[in-house]
Scaffold this motif. Structure first.
Motif, PDB file in Angstrom:
ATOM      1  N   GLY A   1      -7.057 -14.243  12.387  1.00  0.00           N
ATOM      2  CA  GLY A   1      -5.691 -14.737  12.371  1.00  0.00           C
ATOM      3  C   GLY A   1      -4.824 -14.266  11.229  1.00  0.00           C
ATOM      4  N   ALA A   2      -5.312 -13.348  10.399  1.00  0.00           N
ATOM      5  CA  ALA A   2      -4.488 -12.818   9.304  1.00  0.00           C
ATOM      6  C   ALA A   2      -3.363 -11.964   9.876  1.00  0.00           C
ATOM      7  CB  ALA A   2      -5.338 -11.991   8.354  1.00  0.00           C
ATOM      8  N   ARG A   3      -2.212 -12.010   9.256  1.00  0.00           N
ATOM      9  CA  ARG A   3      -1.082 -11.166   9.641  1.00  0.00           C
ATOM     10  C   ARG A   3      -1.102  -9.925   8.756  1.00  0.00           C
ATOM     11  NH1 ARG A   3       5.323 -12.153   8.521  1.00  0.00           N
ATOM     12  NH2 ARG A   3       6.107 -10.355   9.711  1.00  0.00           N
ATOM     13  N   LEU A   4      -1.246  -8.755   9.358  1.00  0.00           N
ATOM     14  CA  LEU A   4      -1.356  -7.499   8.629  1.00  0.00           C
ATOM     15  C   LEU A   4      -0.127  -6.647   8.941  1.00  0.00           C
ATOM     16  CD1 LEU A   4      -5.097  -6.686   9.533  1.00  0.00           C
ATOM     17  CD2 LEU A   4      -4.220  -8.190   7.723  1.00  0.00           C
ATOM     18  N   VAL A   5       0.643  -6.322   7.912  1.00  0.00           N
ATOM     19  CA  VAL A   5       1.897  -5.595   8.092  1.00  0.00           C
ATOM     20  C   VAL A   5       1.812  -4.261   7.360  1.00  0.00           C
ATOM     21  CG1 VAL A   5       4.405  -5.650   7.797  1.00  0.00           C
ATOM     22  CG2 VAL A   5       3.155  -7.780   8.228  1.00  0.00           C
ATOM     23  N   THR A   6       1.989  -3.175   8.092  1.00  0.00           N
ATOM     24  CA  THR A   6       1.979  -1.842   7.489  1.00  0.00           C
ATOM     25  C   THR A   6       3.405  -1.351   7.255  1.00  0.00           C
ATOM     26  OG1 THR A   6       1.823  -0.843   9.686  1.00  0.00           O
ATOM     27  CG2 THR A   6      -0.243  -1.237   8.501  1.00  0.00           C
ATOM     28  N   SER A   7       3.530  -0.248   6.519  1.00  0.00           N
ATOM     29  CA  SER A   7       4.829   0.344   6.152  1.00  0.00           C
ATOM     30  C   SER A   7       5.689  -0.645   5.387  1.00  0.00           C
ATOM     31  CB  SER A   7       5.572   0.864   7.389  1.00  0.00           C
ATOM     32  OG  SER A   7       4.807   1.837   8.061  1.00  0.00           O
ATOM     33  N   ALA A   8       5.040  -1.570   4.689  1.00  0.00           N
ATOM     34  CA  ALA A   8       5.741  -2.585   3.901  1.00  0.00           C
ATOM     35  C   ALA A   8       5.500  -2.291   2.424  1.00  0.00           C
ATOM     36  CB  ALA A   8       5.246  -3.980   4.260  1.00  0.00           C
ATOM     37  N   GLU A   9       6.485  -1.749   1.750  1.00  0.00           N
ATOM     38  CA  GLU A   9       6.339  -1.360   0.342  1.00  0.00           C
ATOM     39  C   GLU A   9       6.760  -2.504  -0.574  1.00  0.00           C
ATOM     40  OE1 GLU A   9       7.642   2.137  -2.839  1.00  0.00           O
ATOM     41  OE2 GLU A   9       8.559   2.067  -0.839  1.00  0.00           O
ATOM     42  N   VAL A  10       5.802  -3.049  -1.287  1.00  0.00           N
ATOM     43  CA  VAL A  10       6.097  -4.134  -2.222  1.00  0.00           C
ATOM     44  C   VAL A  10       6.845  -3.569  -3.424  1.00  0.00           C
ATOM     45  CG1 VAL A  10       5.074  -5.849  -3.766  1.00  0.00           C
ATOM     46  CG2 VAL A  10       4.160  -5.525  -1.454  1.00  0.00           C
ATOM     47  N   THR A  11       7.939  -4.203  -3.772  1.00  0.00           N
ATOM     48  CA  THR A  11       8.778  -3.718  -4.870  1.00  0.00           C
ATOM     49  C   THR A  11       8.707  -4.589  -6.117  1.00  0.00           C
ATOM     50  OG1 THR A  11      10.676  -4.896  -3.899  1.00  0.00           O
ATOM     51  CG2 THR A  11      10.387  -2.561  -3.314  1.00  0.00           C
ATOM     52  N   SER A  12       8.279  -5.840  -5.959  1.00  0.00           N
ATOM     53  CA  SER A  12       8.133  -6.691  -7.152  1.00  0.00           C
ATOM     54  C   SER A  12       7.282  -7.905  -6.816  1.00  0.00           C
ATOM     55  CB  SER A  12       9.490  -7.147  -7.692  1.00  0.00           C
ATOM     56  OG  SER A  12      10.103  -8.063  -6.800  1.00  0.00           O
ATOM     57  N   ILE A  13       6.657  -8.438  -7.849  1.00  0.00           N
ATOM     58  CA  ILE A  13       5.886  -9.675  -7.762  1.00  0.00           C
ATOM     59  C   ILE A  13       6.330 -10.555  -8.921  1.00  0.00           C
ATOM     60  CG2 ILE A  13       3.592 -10.717  -7.827  1.00  0.00           C
ATOM     61  CD1 ILE A  13       2.464  -8.046  -6.840  1.00  0.00           C
ATOM     62  N   SER A  14       6.573 -11.821  -8.658  1.00  0.00           N
ATOM     63  CA  SER A  14       6.995 -12.714  -9.729  1.00  0.00           C
ATOM     64  C   SER A  14       5.871 -13.671 -10.087  1.00  0.00           C
ATOM     65  CB  SER A  14       8.242 -13.511  -9.317  1.00  0.00           C
ATOM     66  OG  SER A  14       7.969 -14.334  -8.199  1.00  0.00           O
ATOM     67  N   ALA A  15       5.954 -14.222 -11.273  1.00  0.00           N
ATOM     68  CA  ALA A  15       4.900 -15.082 -11.787  1.00  0.00           C
ATOM     69  C   ALA A  15       4.713 -16.338 -10.954  1.00  0.00           C
ATOM     70  CB  ALA A  15       5.201 -15.455 -13.240  1.00  0.00           C
ATOM     71  N   ASP A  16       5.752 -16.734 -10.204  1.00  0.00           N
ATOM     72  CA  ASP A  16       5.653 -17.953  -9.400  1.00  0.00           C
ATOM     73  C   ASP A  16       5.185 -17.688  -7.977  1.00  0.00           C
ATOM     74  OD1 ASP A  16       7.863 -16.690  -8.370  1.00  0.00           O
ATOM     75  OD2 ASP A  16       9.256 -18.351  -8.691  1.00  0.00           O
ATOM     76  N   GLY A  17       4.671 -16.464  -7.720  1.00  0.00           N
ATOM     77  CA  GLY A  17       4.130 -16.156  -6.400  1.00  0.00           C
ATOM     78  C   GLY A  17       5.102 -15.500  -5.452  1.00  0.00           C
ATOM     79  N   GLY A  18       6.277 -15.152  -5.918  1.00  0.00           N
ATOM     80  CA  GLY A  18       7.237 -14.463  -5.067  1.00  0.00           C
ATOM     81  C   GLY A  18       6.885 -12.987  -4.918  1.00  0.00           C
ATOM     82  N   VAL A  19       7.015 -12.475  -3.713  1.00  0.00           N
ATOM     83  CA  VAL A  19       6.736 -11.061  -3.429  1.00  0.00           C
ATOM     84  C   VAL A  19       7.911 -10.489  -2.643  1.00  0.00           C
ATOM     85  CG1 VAL A  19       5.197  -9.419  -2.290  1.00  0.00           C
ATOM     86  CG2 VAL A  19       4.252 -11.474  -3.365  1.00  0.00           C
ATOM     87  N   ARG A  20       8.484  -9.434  -3.159  1.00  0.00           N
ATOM     88  CA  ARG A  20       9.560  -8.733  -2.459  1.00  0.00           C
ATOM     89  C   ARG A  20       9.031  -7.406  -1.941  1.00  0.00           C
ATOM     90  NH1 ARG A  20      14.487 -10.972  -2.954  1.00  0.00           N
ATOM     91  NH2 ARG A  20      14.699 -12.669  -4.481  1.00  0.00           N
ATOM     92  N   TYR A  21       9.473  -7.063  -0.724  1.00  0.00           N
ATOM     93  CA  TYR A  21       9.007  -5.808  -0.132  1.00  0.00           C
ATOM     94  C   TYR A  21      10.077  -5.229   0.780  1.00  0.00           C
ATOM     95  CZ  TYR A  21       7.809  -8.561   4.100  1.00  0.00           C
ATOM     96  OH  TYR A  21       7.837  -9.371   5.209  1.00  0.00           O
ATOM     97  N   ARG A  22       9.943  -3.936   1.039  1.00  0.00           N
ATOM     98  CA  ARG A  22      10.885  -3.201   1.879  1.00  0.00           C
ATOM     99  C   ARG A  22      10.179  -2.798   3.168  1.00  0.00           C
ATOM    100  NH1 ARG A  22      11.807   0.399  -1.532  1.00  0.00           N
ATOM    101  NH2 ARG A  22      13.533  -0.674  -2.578  1.00  0.00           N
ATOM    102  N   LEU A  23      10.798  -3.112   4.307  1.00  0.00           N
ATOM    103  CA  LEU A  23      10.227  -2.791   5.615  1.00  0.00           C
ATOM    104  C   LEU A  23      11.352  -2.377   6.549  1.00  0.00           C
ATOM    105  CD1 LEU A  23       7.786  -2.839   7.607  1.00  0.00           C
ATOM    106  CD2 LEU A  23       8.389  -5.229   8.090  1.00  0.00           C
TER     107      LEU A  23
END
Length: 528
Positions: free
Chosen positions: A247-269
């Protein structure tokens, strides 16, 4: 930002990220995995590298030793690993008619080979004793790899042999090799396990060679290195299947651009910016890369020094196996295990010193693997019928510090030439005459520098371990207050964990980093 946080966001879809995703999803957690490439698997992939040629190469990673049977069984992976009959073959430099063949199925023949090379069989007995000792180390330590880390004192007690512990863990490995073995070729065969992927001397007090050696000899309590039938991509495909079915969601072509200390993840798709939040973020990327995504590249809460790899990899497709200068050994036997070229102990140290001075070692120490002998399924039936074979060659002591964006193409050509010259020094015919052509008439040869690895799979400095290998135990005074610390996946941030080769007990195709990060997360969530 996604209003409902995922239980876990995994950055990087290499085999460790897939392992973590499978374990966590099977435990009922809401898992999102983001991978920048258009496919999953990271370095553990198979590829048709040559245009119009049906040969699936294990393009980056090549053998499996460290992947615990526990992970294969836990996740129900359909992976077949084939044992090679021959351990290694090593031609004697300067002697065209002699070489050391270690045959796992014929101890008498192996003893005779030692006697011909060394002049006596004392090193054969020394090798058997040394292998017995490393197997004791493996039986003591490897069962701890999928559990909380022992302390140094606890690990030492597990081995229960202070002299052996000091020899392999506390003192430069070169001392043990020189003390136990008399012949330079035999010493070199032992030493190479301490050098592949590192740039160091066997006598360096940093003990980088010792750590590299340890990870090469402890896998599944035997240290055997096996070939995955169907190519390395089978390992990642099975892990992907397990993660998706859970049941994991696996997303390709998703480039992570930043990670924040509070668990935030930004990515480009697909040209759009996205943001999600994870109660935990697992990073299946090099710690140095994580530093950049956290916004403090170069400062490093998780890795303060940029990693450096020191190898060149060359993949070839040949019309057949080449003939050897040593007529007493069949090519099928010589290439049936690890083929060591210009890797005598003295030569390895000379090559390191040459590289320190900025010169490509001449001759270049190389290790060769012929996967298609053990697993012809990676070739089309037509290639198999024609007798074609793949070769994978690693050249040692070629540090990333030499290579820049401006000189990479020229360096690649120089290093490829050095690899071919080293090969030809032990062959009875030029290797170039046996290289097949692709659909466009180009030679079927592919060379990857450390910078090429960085570009292709985001390994900074081309370091195949994501950074310096660490001991598989904690120092006695090291903190064990958090699950991440106990499992060896801590970044210092309770929400962000390392799950790749940069974790303690990382390196190689093992899934151990992914397993241990998943266990730390489950421990944390159980406490919440």
């Amino acid at each position: 930002m996604n209003n409902t946080p995922y239980d876990v966001v995994i950055v990087g879809g290499g085999h460790n990220g897939l392992t973590a995703a499978a374990y966590l999803a099977r435990a009922g957690k809401d898992v999102l995995l983001l991978e920048r490439d258009d496919h999953l698997g990271g370095a553990a992939v198979s590829a048709t590298a040559f245009e119009g040629v049906e040969a699936r190469l294990s393009r980056y990673s090549y053998l499996v030793s460290l992947m615990p049977k526990q992970i294969i069984e836990d996740l129900g992976l359909d992976i077949e690993l084939a044992r090679r009959r021959y351990s290694s073959y090593t031609p004697v430099p300067g002697n065209t008619a002699a070489g050391l063949l270690i045959d796992g199925a014929d101890a008498d023949a192996t003893r005779g080979s030692f006697k011909r090379v060394a002049g006596n069989d004392a090193d054969f007995d020394a090798m058997r004793e040394f292998n017995t000792d490393t197997e004791r180390l493996a039986r003591a330590l490897f069962p701890t790899f999928c559990g909380p880390l022992p302390s140094r004192s606890e690990a030492r007690k597990l081995l229960d042999d202070d002299a052996l512990w000091d020899e392999l863990i506390e003192q430069p490995l070169g001392q043990a090799i020189a003390r136990r073995f008399g012949n330079d070729v035999v010493r070199g065969v032992v030493a190479t396990d301490a050098l592949i992927g590192t740039f160091t001397s066997l006598d360096d007090p940093s003990l980088d060679a010792n750590r590299c050696f340890l990870y090469h000899v402890v896998g599944n309590e035997t240290g055997d290195w096996d070939i995955p039938i169907g190519g390395m991509g089978v390992v990642s495909r099975e892990l992907e299947r397990a993660a998706r079915e859970a049941g994991a969601r696996l997303v390709t072509s998703a480039e992570v651009t930043s990670i924040s200390a509070d668990g935030g993840v930004r990515y480009r798709l697909d040209g759009e910016e996205h943001a999600v939040e994870g109660r935990h973020v697992l990073t299946n990327i090099a710690p140095w890369v994580l530093n950049g995504l956290l916004g403090h590249a170069g400062e490093g809460t998780v890795e303060s020094a940029r990693p450096e790899g020191a190898q060149v990899k060359v993949n070839l497709l040949l019309a057949r196996l080449p003939r050897l200068n040593d007529k007493s050994v069949a090519p099928e036997a010589a290439f049936g295990g690890t083929f060591h070229i210009n890797e005598g102990y003295g030569r390895l140290e000379e090559a390191f010193q040459e590289a320190l001075r900025g010169a490509i070692p001449n001759p270049l120490p190389c290790e060769v693997y012929c996967h298609s002998l053990t697993d012809p399924s990676i070739l089309s039936p037509e290639l198999v019928e024609a007798g074609a074979q793949t070769l994978t060659v690693f050249g040692l002591h070629v540090p990333d510090r030499w290579i820049t964006e401006e000189n990479n193409d020229a360096r690649r050509e120089e290093l490829q030439a050095a690899v071919l010259a080293s090969l030809n020094s032990v062959l009875a015919e030029p290797i170039e005459d046996l290289i097949l052509k692709d659909a466009n008439g180009n030679p079927c040869i592919e060379t990857k520098t450390t910078l090429d690895l960085e570009h292709a799979i985001n390994m900074p400095g081309g370091n195949i371990f994501h950074g310096s290998l660490q001991w598989p135990f904690l120092e006695d005074e090291a903190p064990r207050n958090t699950a991440a610390e106990r499992w060896g996946v801590s970044t210092g941030n309770p929400r962000i964990l390392v799950c790749g080769s940069g974790a303690r007990r990382g390196g190689g195709v093992s899934g151990i980093g992914g397993h241990n990060a998943a266990m730390a997360v489950l421990e944390n969530l159980a406490d919440q």
